[in-house]
Motif scaffolding. Structure first.
Motif, PDB file in Angstrom:
ATOM      1  N   ALA A   9       0.863  -1.189   0.000  1.00 61.34           N
ATOM      2  CA  ALA A   9       0.000   0.000   0.000  1.00 61.34           C
ATOM      3  C   ALA A   9       0.892   1.230   0.000  1.00 61.34           C
ATOM      4  N   ARG A  10       0.640   2.156  -0.920  1.00 57.91           N
ATOM      5  CA  ARG A  10       1.525   3.333  -0.933  1.00 57.91           C
ATOM      6  C   ARG A  10       1.210   4.312   0.183  1.00 57.91           C
ATOM      7  N   ARG A  11      -0.016   4.211   0.733  1.00 63.40           N
ATOM      8  CA  ARG A  11      -0.360   5.110   1.839  1.00 63.40           C
ATOM      9  C   ARG A  11      -0.543   4.293   3.116  1.00 63.40           C
ATOM     10  N   GLY A  12      -1.154   4.901   4.120  1.00 64.29           N
ATOM     11  CA  GLY A  12      -1.213   4.254   5.437  1.00 64.29           C
ATOM     12  C   GLY A  12      -2.429   3.353   5.620  1.00 64.29           C
ATOM     13  N   ALA A  13      -2.502   2.771   6.819  1.00 63.02           N
ATOM     14  CA  ALA A  13      -3.597   1.854   7.151  1.00 63.02           C
ATOM     15  C   ALA A  13      -4.962   2.525   6.992  1.00 63.02           C
ATOM     16  N   ALA A  14      -5.024   3.819   7.333  1.00 61.57           N
ATOM     17  CA  ALA A  14      -6.316   4.519   7.306  1.00 61.57           C
ATOM     18  C   ALA A  14      -6.710   4.959   5.898  1.00 61.57           C
ATOM     19  N   GLN A  15      -5.804   4.798   4.931  1.00 67.99           N
ATOM     20  CA  GLN A  15      -6.141   5.231   3.559  1.00 67.99           C
ATOM     21  C   GLN A  15      -6.393   4.040   2.625  1.00 67.99           C
ATOM     22  N   ALA A  16      -6.274   2.826   3.170  1.00 64.02           N
ATOM     23  CA  ALA A  16      -6.441   1.645   2.307  1.00 64.02           C
ATOM     24  C   ALA A  16      -7.862   1.619   1.751  1.00 64.02           C
ATOM     25  N   LYS A  17      -7.997   1.082   0.530  1.00 65.85           N
ATOM     26  CA  LYS A  17      -9.311   1.115  -0.143  1.00 65.85           C
ATOM     27  C   LYS A  17     -10.142  -0.150   0.112  1.00 65.85           C
ATOM     28  N   PHE A  18      -9.510  -1.189   0.675  1.00 68.08           N
ATOM     29  CA  PHE A  18     -10.256  -2.441   0.796  1.00 68.08           C
ATOM     30  C   PHE A  18     -11.364  -2.338   1.846  1.00 68.08           C
ATOM     31  N   GLU A  50       5.213  -0.535  13.056  1.00 71.18           N
ATOM     32  CA  GLU A  50       5.505   0.890  12.805  1.00 71.18           C
ATOM     33  C   GLU A  50       4.838   1.380  11.503  1.00 71.18           C
ATOM     34  N   GLU A  51       4.517   0.452  10.597  1.00 64.89           N
ATOM     35  CA  GLU A  51       3.891   0.882   9.333  1.00 64.89           C
ATOM     36  C   GLU A  51       2.390   1.123   9.484  1.00 64.89           C
ATOM     37  N   VAL A  52       1.801   0.592  10.552  1.00 64.49           N
ATOM     38  CA  VAL A  52       0.362   0.850  10.757  1.00 64.49           C
ATOM     39  C   VAL A  52       0.104   1.754  11.964  1.00 64.49           C
ATOM     40  N   ALA A  53       1.209   2.212  12.581  1.00 65.91           N
ATOM     41  CA  ALA A  53       1.048   3.119  13.719  1.00 65.91           C
ATOM     42  C   ALA A  53       0.558   4.473  13.209  1.00 65.91           C
ATOM     43  N   LEU A  54      -0.287   5.123  13.981  1.00 63.65           N
ATOM     44  CA  LEU A  54      -0.788   6.435  13.544  1.00 63.65           C
ATOM     45  C   LEU A  54      -0.139   7.521  14.385  1.00 63.65           C
ATOM     46  N   ASP A  55       0.308   8.585  13.720  1.00 63.54           N
ATOM     47  CA  ASP A  55       0.837   9.710  14.485  1.00 63.54           C
ATOM     48  C   ASP A  55      -0.359  10.541  14.986  1.00 63.54           C
ATOM     49  N   GLU A  56      -0.052  11.652  15.624  1.00 63.31           N
ATOM     50  CA  GLU A  56      -1.128  12.448  16.221  1.00 63.31           C
ATOM     51  C   GLU A  56      -2.155  12.901  15.178  1.00 63.31           C
ATOM     52  N   ALA A  57      -1.636  13.338  14.017  1.00 60.67           N
ATOM     53  CA  ALA A  57      -2.530  13.807  12.948  1.00 60.67           C
ATOM     54  C   ALA A  57      -3.383  12.642  12.439  1.00 60.67           C
ATOM     55  N   GLY A  58      -2.761  11.464  12.340  1.00 59.89           N
ATOM     56  CA  GLY A  58      -3.471  10.266  11.873  1.00 59.89           C
ATOM     57  C   GLY A  58      -4.578   9.887  12.842  1.00 59.89           C
ATOM     58  N   GLN A  59      -4.272   9.971  14.144  1.00 66.56           N
ATOM     59  CA  GLN A  59      -5.276   9.661  15.182  1.00 66.56           C
ATOM     60  C   GLN A  59      -6.468  10.588  15.062  1.00 66.56           C
ATOM     61  N   LEU A  60      -6.169  11.858  14.872  1.00 70.37           N
ATOM     62  CA  LEU A  60      -7.237  12.862  14.751  1.00 70.37           C
ATOM     63  C   LEU A  60      -8.106  12.578  13.532  1.00 70.37           C
ATOM     64  N   ALA A  61      -7.430  12.274  12.419  1.00 73.86           N
ATOM     65  CA  ALA A  61      -8.156  11.994  11.174  1.00 73.86           C
ATOM     66  C   ALA A  61      -9.037  10.757  11.343  1.00 73.86           C
ATOM     67  N   LEU A  62      -8.517   9.778  12.085  1.00 72.89           N
ATOM     68  CA  LEU A  62      -9.256   8.527  12.273  1.00 72.89           C
ATOM     69  C   LEU A  62     -10.568   8.761  13.023  1.00 72.89           C
ATOM     70  N   GLU A  63     -10.533   9.703  13.970  1.00 69.14           N
ATOM     71  CA  GLU A  63     -11.736   9.965  14.762  1.00 69.14           C
ATOM     72  C   GLU A  63     -12.911  10.396  13.889  1.00 69.14           C
ATOM     73  N   SER A  64     -12.600  11.118  12.810  1.00 70.52           N
ATOM     74  CA  SER A  64     -13.709  11.569  11.948  1.00 70.52           C
ATOM     75  C   SER A  64     -13.887  10.668  10.718  1.00 70.52           C
ATOM     76  N   ALA A  65     -13.127   9.570  10.676  1.00 70.33           N
ATOM     77  CA  ALA A  65     -13.227   8.685   9.502  1.00 70.33           C
ATOM     78  C   ALA A  65     -14.474   7.811   9.582  1.00 70.33           C
ATOM     79  N   ASP A  66     -14.837   7.188   8.440  1.00 78.71           N
ATOM     80  CA  ASP A  66     -16.027   6.331   8.460  1.00 78.71           C
ATOM     81  C   ASP A  66     -15.708   4.990   9.140  1.00 78.71           C
ATOM     82  N   ASN A  67     -16.771   4.228   9.383  1.00 78.60           N
ATOM     83  CA  ASN A  67     -16.626   2.996  10.148  1.00 78.60           C
ATOM     84  C   ASN A  67     -15.713   1.980   9.494  1.00 78.60           C
ATOM     85  N   THR A  68     -15.742   1.920   8.144  1.00 74.53           N
ATOM     86  CA  THR A  68     -14.895   0.952   7.437  1.00 74.53           C
ATOM     87  C   THR A  68     -13.428   1.223   7.767  1.00 74.53           C
ATOM     88  N   VAL A  69     -13.050   2.500   7.700  1.00 74.06           N
ATOM     89  CA  VAL A  69     -11.657   2.869   7.976  1.00 74.06           C
ATOM     90  C   VAL A  69     -11.306   2.517   9.419  1.00 74.06           C
TER      91      VAL A  69
END
Ligand code: NAP
Length: 461
Positions: free
Chosen positions: A203-212, A233-252
């Motif tokens: 995956a070229r992006r992170g765990a939260a951006q995967a399309k599956f 370490e490749e699926v760990a989320l930094d602070e910005a990633g954590q914040l983005a995850l909170e508003s992400a949809d359920n699939t993500v």
């Protein structure tokens, strides 16, 4: 819909080009509307109906495939006729369609694929997932394709969508897991002798951006013969990633949760390994004549969550690369096409030529919106296009009554020596396949060659 629906003295004649899910949903929408009597021809270049449900959906997903029972009901409606083995551009022209039908829908899907655009992509051993999927599903364009799985121990699958997951799962499954499916016989044999032990899904992006989707991801954790490896370490989320995850949809959210579970799961010593790698991009396929490795670059995400290379490289020891970075539509002869987007240009489903709407021509499905969504997503999409056609009906130039007679197009095909395949003939093929399957404990044994299909139907000696 117009306030004064047009009165027709005969059923509205509609051609649907492409008998995959979108084509069937167009037919279904036409049958459901109550304003006009309709007569629908569902044409396909292959002798078989169902498009990607037969040739794209993974063979180990029989539940998704059971949607064909609904399509069969549509095809059995007396107002619908399937004409298989009829190719637009070869057996019929766009001008023929305009002459013999009142309205035409193009629902041909997206049969090609996107490239990575990196050096080494043309090396032996570098293929598109599109080809691989079509091959293992017995698509008539690929029965002679060879994937040298016997001599390959490591494969990279590039992409993080559901197709990448399908391909990864099929490569990682045991013969026992596959032998109860409707996978093409040639693929079943090749996979039985496969030497593949390591599959790297990139995956070229992170765990939260995967399309599956979550169900497909979860399945990877249930493989009988393959362990899942993830670098925490490749699926760990930094602070910005954590914040983005909170508003992400359920699939993500669910995907990220499962990936973290996978990362913690101890290895069970299974004979195969699936390595799910994130934030890495292939930059070069290495080798001279065949592949000796895949050079990848570590990425970081920018503020728009796009992948940016870090200049940190690694080489994966793979000798096959399957790119699974999206399907792409191919042009139909004489029909407008947008090569950049790989779709027929359209306004919500009305075909556009330049800026102008082409009267009486419509699109639905992947050739309309691009390759996104699951099988069922095409239902709404097709209904939208049909609604527009009905709105336009009062101003459409209709075919002449003689041309619009259902016998006119078949007479034309016969005069041109086209061996078209009817739905009843498909049902005969279906019976051949399912009976052959019963003998070996499989749902069906697919006939992968058109010549063999026609021979079985005694359409060609
Ligand atoms: P997809 O969902 O669009 O995924 C394509 C993947 O390729 C994305 O992860 C994308 O990453 C990646 N990608 C694109 N360009 C890349 C590049 N240059 N380098 C590296 N990675 C790249 O497409 P798909 O997997 O072909 O699936 C097509 C559609 O069919 C999807 O809607 C899918 O859900 C559906 N489908 C469903 C099922 C199912 O329901 N079981 C099975 C198969 C397919 P970015 O996100 O970074 O662009």
């Amino acid at each position: 819909m117009s306030e004064h629906p047009r009165e027709l003295s005969r059923p509205l004649r509609v051609a649907v080009i492409g008998a995959g899910p979108s084509g069937f949903y167009v037919a279904e929408s036409l049958l459901k509307q109550t304003q006009h009597a309709v007569s629908v021809d569902l044409l396909d270049r292959l002798p078989t109906p169902y498009g990607l449900v037969r040739y794209g959906v993974a063979p180990d997903h029989p539940k998704i495939k059971s949607i064909t029972l609904q399509y069969e009901k549509i095809a059995r409606d007396p107002r619908v006729r399937f004409l298989g083995h009829v190719e637009l551009g070869k057996d019929l022209t766009r001008a023929d369609l305009q002459k013999y039908y009142d309205a035409v829908f193009y629902t041909v899907g997206a049969s090609s694929d996107r490239n990575l655009g990196i050096p080494g992509e043309t090396l032996k051993g570098s293929y598109s997932a599109t080809e691989f999927v079509a091959w293992y599903n017995g698509h008539p364009d690929y029965p002679d394709r060879e994937f040298d799985l016997h001599n390959v121990s490591s494969v990279a699958v590039v992409g993080a969508g559901n197709v990448a997951i399908d391909v990864t799962r099929i490569l990682a499954k045991s013969h026992d897991e596959l032998s109860s499916t409707d996978m093409a016989h040639h693929a079943l044999v090749a996979l039985q002798h496969s030497a593949v032990r390591d599959v790297y899904m990139l995956a070229r992006r992170g765990a939260a951006q995967a399309k599956f989707t979550t169900k497909e991801l979860r399945e990877l954790g249930e493989l009988l013969e393959a362990d899942i490896l993830i670098k925490p370490e490749e699926v760990a989320l930094d602070e910005a990633g954590q914040l983005a995850l909170e508003s992400a949809d359920n699939t993500v959210k669910k995907n990220v949760e499962i990936l973290h579970e996978f990362a913690k799961k101890p290895l069970e010593g299974k004979p195969r390994r699936v390595h799910l790698r994130f934030l890495v991009s292939p930059v070069e396929i290495l080798g001279q004549e065949s592949i000796t490795g895949l050079k990848i670059e570590r990425n970081r995400l920018d503020e728009n969550q796009n992948a940016v290379g870090t200049g940190e490289f690694e080489t994966l020891p793979v000798s096959m690369v399957l790119r699974s970075v999206g399907y792409k539509g191919v042009p139909l002869q004489d029909v407008p096409f947008d090569p950049r987007k790989g779709v027929i240009p359209n306004a919500s489903g009305r075909v556009l030529e330049g800026e102008a709407v082409v009267p009486g021509e419509y699109v639905a499905g992947w050739i309309k919106r691009g390759p996104s969504g699951v099988v069922g997503s095409n239902k709404v999409d097709s209904a939208e296009s049909v609604k527009l056609m009905l709105e336009d009906l009062s101003t459409l130039e209709l075919a002449g009554d003689a041309d619009a007679h259902p016998g006119a197009i078949t007479a034309l095909l016969e005069a041109r020596g086209v061996h078209y395949v009817t739905f009843d003939q498909w049902l005969e093929l279906d019976q051949f396949e399912t009976e052959a399957g019963k003998l070996v404990g499989r749902p069906r044994v697919k006939i992968a060659r058109i010549s063999e299909m026609l021979e079985k139907l005694k359409l060609r000696i």
